[in-house]
Design a protein around this motif. Structure first.
Motif, PDB file in Angstrom:
ATOM      1  N   UNK A 130      30.228 -56.503  -6.205  1.00 33.63           N
ATOM      2  CA  UNK A 130      28.788 -56.358  -6.343  1.00 33.63           C
ATOM      3  C   UNK A 130      28.101 -56.800  -5.059  1.00 33.63           C
ATOM      4  N   UNK A 131      27.205 -55.964  -4.574  1.00 31.55           N
ATOM      5  CA  UNK A 131      26.482 -56.247  -3.331  1.00 31.55           C
ATOM      6  C   UNK A 131      25.102 -56.808  -3.623  1.00 31.55           C
ATOM      7  N   UNK A 132      24.595 -57.614  -2.696  1.00 31.61           N
ATOM      8  CA  UNK A 132      23.290 -58.246  -2.871  1.00 31.61           C
ATOM      9  C   UNK A 132      22.153 -57.291  -2.559  1.00 31.61           C
ATOM     10  N   UNK A 133      22.467 -56.171  -1.898  1.00 32.34           N
ATOM     11  CA  UNK A 133      21.456 -55.168  -1.578  1.00 32.34           C
ATOM     12  C   UNK A 133      22.041 -53.796  -1.895  1.00 32.34           C
ATOM     13  N   UNK A 134      21.177 -52.798  -1.911  1.00 32.42           N
ATOM     14  CA  UNK A 134      21.658 -51.448  -2.158  1.00 32.42           C
ATOM     15  C   UNK A 134      22.484 -50.960  -0.962  1.00 32.42           C
ATOM     16  N   UNK A 135      23.703 -50.530  -1.256  1.00 36.05           N
ATOM     17  CA  UNK A 135      24.577 -50.014  -0.215  1.00 36.05           C
ATOM     18  C   UNK A 135      24.797 -48.512  -0.345  1.00 36.05           C
ATOM     19  N   UNK A 136      24.304 -47.955  -1.439  1.00 39.30           N
ATOM     20  CA  UNK A 136      24.554 -46.546  -1.727  1.00 39.30           C
ATOM     21  C   UNK A 136      23.956 -45.652  -0.643  1.00 39.30           C
ATOM     22  N   UNK A 137      24.790 -44.732  -0.119  1.00 45.07           N
ATOM     23  CA  UNK A 137      24.396 -43.755   0.901  1.00 45.07           C
ATOM     24  C   UNK A 137      23.999 -44.406   2.222  1.00 45.07           C
TER      25      UNK A 137
END
Length: 125
Positions: free
Chosen positions: A23-30
């Motif tokens: 799980x990432x602390x920020x959006x990593x998608x795309x």
């Protein structure tokens, strides 16, 4: 700055399955290239799977056909589904992120990844 937290490791018998999460602390998608690495006892850490900003995936030969990398954008979570596990799959598993968004097909240079999780242990007996 991205913080990554892995979970889902454990002990399993050969032939079994596990699903790891990161799980990432920020959006990593795309936006990021995300990858899974592992380190077996007494061996160097190796990259085993990645997913790039377009959703393209790449796998090391040692896990191809058995492991599947995916991500859930809504949960900011990276997954590694591991099937047909073997004792050689034993090790500490790490997720990592490269903010260029670009993954190199079949190649996982550690120096490209600036963000790492703390790891989760997988033991296959």
């Amino acid at each position: 700055h991205v913080q990554l937290v892995e979970s889902g490791g454990g002990s399993v018998q050969a032939g079994g399955s596990l699903r790891l999460s990161c799980t990432a602390s920020v959006s990593t998608y795309a936006r990021y290239c995300l990858a899974w690495f592992r380190q077996a006892p007494g061996k160097q850490r190796e990259g085993i799977a990645s997913i790039d900003s377009t959703g393209g995936t790449s796998y090391a030969d040692s896990v191809k056909g058995r492991f599947t990398v995916s991500q859930d954008a809504a949960r900011n979570t990276l997954y590694l589904e591991m099937d047909s596990l073997k004792p050689d799959d034993t090790g500490m598993y790490y997720c990592a992120a490269d903010d260029t968004g670009y993954c190199i097909d079949g190649f996982f240079p550690e120096s490209d990844f600036g963000f790492w999780g703390q790891g989760t242990q997988v033991t296959v007996s």
